[in-house]
Each structure stands twice: as C-alpha cells, then as structure tokens.
Enzyme design. Structure first.
Site: not given
Ligand code: MN
Length: 744
Positions: A61, A86-87, A90-91, A153
């Site tokens: 992704h 980018h993730d 957050e993740d 995204d």
């Molecule tokens: Mn994403």
C-alpha cells in the site's frame, strides 16, 4: 484466496520498489535515492507483520501510494518519503519524534498532518465528517503536500476497495464522490479526479458502471475508425506547417458519460460527445499562444466551428491553473466533435495539476492558481461558522460552481463563481465596500446590487456612507465570503440597537409590575416568536414591538401559570422529517416488512428516491431509532453516508408479492391523439398495475409525462418500461429518481 509465499512476496516488494523509482524518474542523484531507500527500509520493517484486508503484505500500500505521488502527481523526494511513511506513525510503534530524528522537521510535520487526517477519517465514530473536512483544510493550508498524498492514499484505497465489506465500500465511495473527487478537481488533478469518480460509480452503481463499460468496449473499433478519419487532414496540415505535435482521441470517463445520460435523460447511444480530439503541441514557451491559435486556424479550415463554443483558457486560465483552447466543430459525417488544443506544458498541468506546474515554475508566474486557491480556503476558515455543515455546503457550492471572470474599472481580473452579483464583486474587493454598496455600473450602465454578473463584465461599485447591510442581501449573494461578511455586519448593526432595546424592555416590565428577569424576557421572546434575544431588543428599539405586545403576552397567562411554564425548558423546533408517503401506502408497507434488517426495527421507505424491491439499498439509522431505506445512488443517502458513515446498516430485500411500492416513470415524445389512453391501457390492462398519479405537460408537439405506479419490484418496473417503449409516440422512458425528480 491469497496464498502467502514469503520468497515470492520479497521479490514482489522489491519489484514494486523499483517501479516507484522509475516513476520518480530521476534516480540518478545518489543522495536523494539514499533517503528514499531509508524510508522504504523503515516502512518495510514497521509494517513487517501487517497485512491488508486482501491478505497481501501491508507494505504494498505505501509503495503504491508513493508511486502515484511520484508518477501520477509528479511530486519529488520529500513527498515520496512521506508517502512511504504515511501509515507508520498511525499503525505501528514509531512516533512522529522518531521520524523527526531520522528524516528532519519538514517530513515529520507532513507525516503528522497525514496521521491526523487518518485518525479523523478512519477512527471517528459519530462526529460529522463535515467538521473533519474542515480540519483537513486547516492542515492543508500548512503544506499542500499533505492533501496531495492523502488523495493518492484515497486513490489506492479506491483501487483496492474490493476486499472491503459492502458497508465500508459504500462509505468510502460516498466520501470519495462527495469530498475527494471535487477536491482533486479543484486542485486541477483531472486524471485522479476521473479515476476516483469512475471507481466510486463502480461501487455505488455497479450495474450502470458495467453496462457503460461494456458499451464503450463494443463501440471502440468504430470510434477509432471515426477519429482516424477525422484527424487525418488536420494531421497532414499541421505537419506541413512544420508544427511538432501529438494528436489523440480522448474518451470521456464512464462517470461523466453517466452524468450526461442522467442530466439529458438520454440513453448511451445518444451521447455523441463520447470523446474529444486533443492536439498537443511541443513548443517553446514564448510561441505557445501563437501556435495554439495557428492549430485552431487549421482545424477550422477543415471543419466549421459551432457558434459560441470557443473556450479560450489560454488568455485567461481557470483559477486552478487549467489552460487550453476548446472548440466544437462539425465533422463530415454530421457529428459535433470537441477539439482541445494545448501545449505539452499545458497538458501536464491539466492532467497532473499544480505539481506539474511547479516543474515549470521558474518560467511561469506562480502567483496565480494554487496560491490564490489556498488563500481563498484560508479566508473561509478565518471567518469561522459554528455550524460546520453550513460551512461545508458553502464550500461545496464554491467548489462546484463554474467561474466567471470580470474586470475592475482599471482592468484588473477577478474570478468569481457563476451567478455572482454586483454585491459579491463589492465584497470581493473589500468588506467595507460591500457594506456600503448601493449599486454598480456594469459596462458603464447603472444596475442594482443584485444584478447578476456575466463573463467579461467590467464592474464599478458605487458606495454611500449611509448604507448598511440588509437581511435580504444574504439571499442573492453567491459567495461564502460575502455571506459571512453580511451576517457579521448585521450582527454588529443589531448590537448597536440592542442595548437601547434592552433598556426599553426593562422599563416596560417595570411599568407592568413584573420583574424583568432573564426567564421572563425569554418567555416574551417565545411569545413574539423571535429567534434570538438580540433580535427581540432590536425589534423593540425599532418600535416594531412595544408595551402593548408585552401586555398581551402577559394577559395570556395568569402569573402562576406563567412562572410554571417558564421553569420547563422551551420546546425546540422539531427536527426536520422528510415528507412521508400517503398513510395507506405506508400502512401496507409496514404490514409487509419487506426490507430485511437484522433486528426488529421500524423502517421507512424514503421518498426522495423511492426504492423498490430489486434496487440496491442501504438502511440509515435516524436519530429516532428508525431505519430509513434509501437507494445506494440517492443523492441524499450519499450525503448521509458521508457525514455519518457509522450509521449505515446493511439492508436487503426479502421476498415480496404485492404491488405496494411507489415508483415513477417519465415519458417523453411527440404528442399524438389517444396517447394517454394507450399509456393507461399498457399500465392497467397489460401490466395490471395501479396508477397513483399521472401528470402530463405538453408544449406544442412535444410532451413530457410523469406517472407514479405501485409495483412489486424492479423487474416489474423494467418490464413496464420495456412495454411503454414499444408504444408509438413514446420516444424515451426513464425512471424517476431523486436526482432527476422535478415535481412530486
Ligand atoms: Mn494509507
């Protein structure tokens, strides 16, 4: 089913990484590549144990998002690194501080923005999306790359939407059509905008999407033949004049074909402008304008142009930077064809938006376009409206509105939304000029404040110190900016009088021997049906309400009762409930309980789209606990899903027997005698259906009819439509739905 094979996955990850580098296109510089590699390594490690819903490694992704950022939008190193990461915050366990240490402040702040957006969109429960969108725009004004990466995204998520649950698909597709596609459009990212729209249509209206796609495929060969024949003489002539160019036939997107079918109420076969011919010139910057007009002259040597269809966005580009020359000409087979003429640079901007523009930045005045757009957004945000939904509506209004270009007396260009009035223009110059505006001269002719402006008007505002804004101004201005200035000024104006009004009211109370307490004043306000206390004071100061009115209000209640009433909270106005179907129809539906919903709940068939068995539907949980059934393509439902995605309920039809669902068909054609009789016969005798209403409008030769009937489901409705098509004198038959329904 996805099968995990670690070795194969490792190779695939590296392959995708190489694809990213080649999309970036300048892997030559060692240093840049090193930082991207570092980001790639970090992302691989961080997402190591994560998988996407499809079962694939999660790292696919961010790699794909980075490839879109580099290839489709044309952004550089910083954005690629941010897209890869980018993730991560957050993740995974990494923090923004970790990113800051490894990649510096700039990248950390963009990642921070992206993380916030992700939290807003993915994890909020009940809060309205409109407020979230506003937050995004606030972030956007810091660094536009945040929003560009977010769009990439979203594009990749839309491309891989298949593995999501149907509810999620609808929520994401609705958000996409409501917020992201318009945003991409506004930023000038046409290619991304069209793909987002097509993908959204694929999930909201799968059958329509598939049928248009199929028809495009079937007609591809004949279309290509037509285009080749059409461009042959142009190509020869352009070459003989020594121009360097590319000439192509560009197909309309499936979504825009569908929009056209809907708005014109025509079948696919009657959409004639399925494609546009585009001439792209390779030329030096200083020859651009001249060569585009040279090409225009060649095209119109062979084909005659349609009057009033020349669009010159080269001399005055659109606010998002779009430059092109458009004309519509008549082909030798009697078909109108749109021809777009532009240079390579203009084409890059048109397809990729402002990122492409930055590449040419040194040579072009970058003041216009994106900066201006960002300033407009900032302005909107700086005049905050406590009601986020109003804000969103006004913002969207500005997004969708076409633009007009008008001039100041000194020849300065102003871009305004279409339907702007002289007063909008005044507020566009300065809030005080708006507040004191008494009229205008448009092209040297005296006009009123509410005079609508047209493209190319020259406008001079006339002011007077004695003027002040009026309530009714709000009704005719088109810009959010003007509206919010007027509201502010009205409030100020009222405040001036309010103080005096308050003193007068207190005096009235004392005269009548009643304490002027807050609750008594509120009661009087209720009595006089006035929305706010300030308005009440204002009306008193203006002499519109007086001692007499207060006395009357008091007399309606003896004192004890009066006090009793005011201790209870005042009843607020009821929430807006959409109009319901007639009671007997509704009663029948209730007995049948057709839509299958997991729990035993009350449901309502919404009459904005009149869903019937066989339609794709969703349930939407209203505040009162009932479930409203909408068609998935209903405009109202799309807005609801966008704002309150968590209230969507999976809904299906169960078995059905009776003809109890209200559906509408619209017919049109050439009037002939006995037609009504014929139509009625088909409906009542042949199909054995009940007509609920029959409405026919005839203008000379042509008529349009809308008929509401009770059916058991979509198949019966389609059968009816097929039967009606056979009737002589009926040229087109379509279903009435929310977006095209004009009357009830
Ligand atoms: Mn994403």
């Amino acid at each position: 089913m996805y099968v995990i094979n670690p070795e194969e996955e490792r190779r695939e990850i590296l392959k995708r990484y190489r694809n990213l580098l080649s999309a970036w296109g300048k892997a030559g510089e060692q240093k840049n590549k090193r930082m991207v590699r570092k980001a790639f390594n970090l992302a691989v490690t961080a997402h190591k144990d994560m998988r996407r819903k499809s079962g694939e490694p999660y790292i696919y992704h961010p790699l794909e998002v980075a490839r879109i950022v580099a290839g489709d939008i044309g952004l550089g190193e910083t954005s690629i690194i941010c897209a890869l990461l980018h993730d991560v915050v957050e993740d995974t366990n990494y923090t923004v501080e970790d990113i800051r240490r490894m990649f510096g402040d700039k990248i950390a702040s963009i990642i921070d923005g992206l993380t916030k957006i992700k939290e807003i969109f993915d994890h909020t429960g009940t809060s309205a999306q409109a407020e979230n969108f506003r937050k995004i725009l606030l972030t956007l004004s810091d660094d536009v790359r945040v929003i560009l990466i977010k769009l990439a995204d979203r594009l990749h998520n839309m491309r891989t939407l298949d593995s999501m649950t149907p509810e999620k698909q609808l929520k994401i597709a609705s958000e996409t059509i409501y917020l992201f596609a318009p945003l991409a459009h506004r930023l000038g990212l046409y290619a991304i905008k069209s793909e987002l729209e097509d993908l959204a249509l694929k999930y909201t209206e799968p059958e329509i999407y598939a049928s248009i796609a199929r028809k495009l495929e079937v007609t591809a060969v004949s279309r290509t033949r037509f285009i080749n024949k059409f461009i042959y003489p142009i190509r020869k002539s352009l070459a003989s004049q020594g121009l360097v160019f590319e000439i192509i036939g560009r197909e309309k997107s499936i979504y825009s074909i569908w929009q056209k079918m809907k708005s014109k109420q025509i079948p696919f076969e009657e959409v004639y402008d399925l494609f546009a011919v585009r001439i792209i010139l390779d030329t030096e910057l200083e020859n651009e304008k001249y060569q585009c007009w040279q090409a225009y002259s060649i095209v119109t040597d062979y084909y005659s142009p349609k009057q009033n269809r020349l669009r010159d966005w080269i001399s005055s580009p659109k606010a998002n930077g779009y430059e092109s020359l458009h004309t519509t000409v008549m082909s030798h087979t009697g078909q109108w064809v749109e021809v777009q003429i532009r240079t390579r640079r203009m084409n890059e901007i048109a397809e990729k938006g402002y990122a492409a523009h930055w590449k040419y930045k040194e040579k072009v005045n970058s003041e216009s376009g994106i900066d201006r757009w960002l300033n407009k957004i900032k302005e909107l945000l700086q005049t905050p409206d406590p009601n986020a939904l109003t804000f969103l509506d006004e913002f969207k209004l500005n997004l969708f509105a076409d633009e007009i270009i008008v001039f100041t007396p000194k020849g300065e260009v102003k871009t305004l939304p279409a339907r702007s009035t002289a007063l909008d223009f005044a507020y566009n110059i300065h809030s005080e000029i708006g507040n004191q505006c008494i009229g205008a001269k448009v092209n040297h002719r005296l006009v009123a404040l509410n005079h609508p402006l047209n493209n190319g008007d020259q406008v001079e505002i006339i002011t007077s110190k004695k003027q002040h804004p009026r309530e009714e101004w709000i009704d005719f201005v088109a810009t959010a900016r003007a509206r919010s200035y007027i509201k502010d000024a009205l409030k100020e104006h009222k405040k001036l009088f309010a103080e005096e009004g308050r003193r007068m009211l207190e005096e009235f109370f004392r005269e009548l021997g009643v304490e002027p307490s807050k609750s008594h004043i509120l009661r009087f306000q209720e009595c006089s049906k006035i929305g706010s206390t300030i308005d009440l004071y204002y009306k008193i100061a203006q002499g519109e309400l007086g001692l007499k009115d207060l006395k009357e209000c008091l007399q309606q209640h003896d004192k004890g009762k009066w006090l009793n009433i005011i201790t209870r909270p005042f009843s607020r106005s009821k929430p807006h409930v959409p109009q319901k179907l007639s009671e007997d129809v509704r009663e029948k539906m209730r007995q049948k309980q057709e839509p299958l919903i997991e729990d035993e709940v009350e449901y309502r068939i919404s009459d904005c789209c009149n869903p019937i068995p066989g339609d794709d539907i969703i349930g939407f949980k209203a505040n009162e606990g009932q479930i409203w059934i909408h068609r998935t393509n209903c405009q109202e439902a799309i807005q609801l899903m966008t704002k309150y995605g968590n209230r969507i309920i999976r809904t299906n039809w169960t078995s059905r027997e009776a003809n109890t669902y209200l559906a509408g068909v619209r017919l049109g054609g050439f009037d002939n005698r006995g037609l009504i009789n014929e139509i009625t016969k088909v409906i009542t005798e042949k199909m054995n259906l009940n007509i609920r209403s029959f409405h026919i409008d005839s203008t000379g030769e042509i008529y349009e009819a809308s008929i509401m009937v009770l059916v058991s489901g979509v198949d019966v409705l389609h059968q009816l439509m097929a039967e009606l098509k056979k009737v002589k004198g009926i040229e087109n038959v379509s279903r009435i739905n929310a977006s095209t329904q004009s009357s009830k």
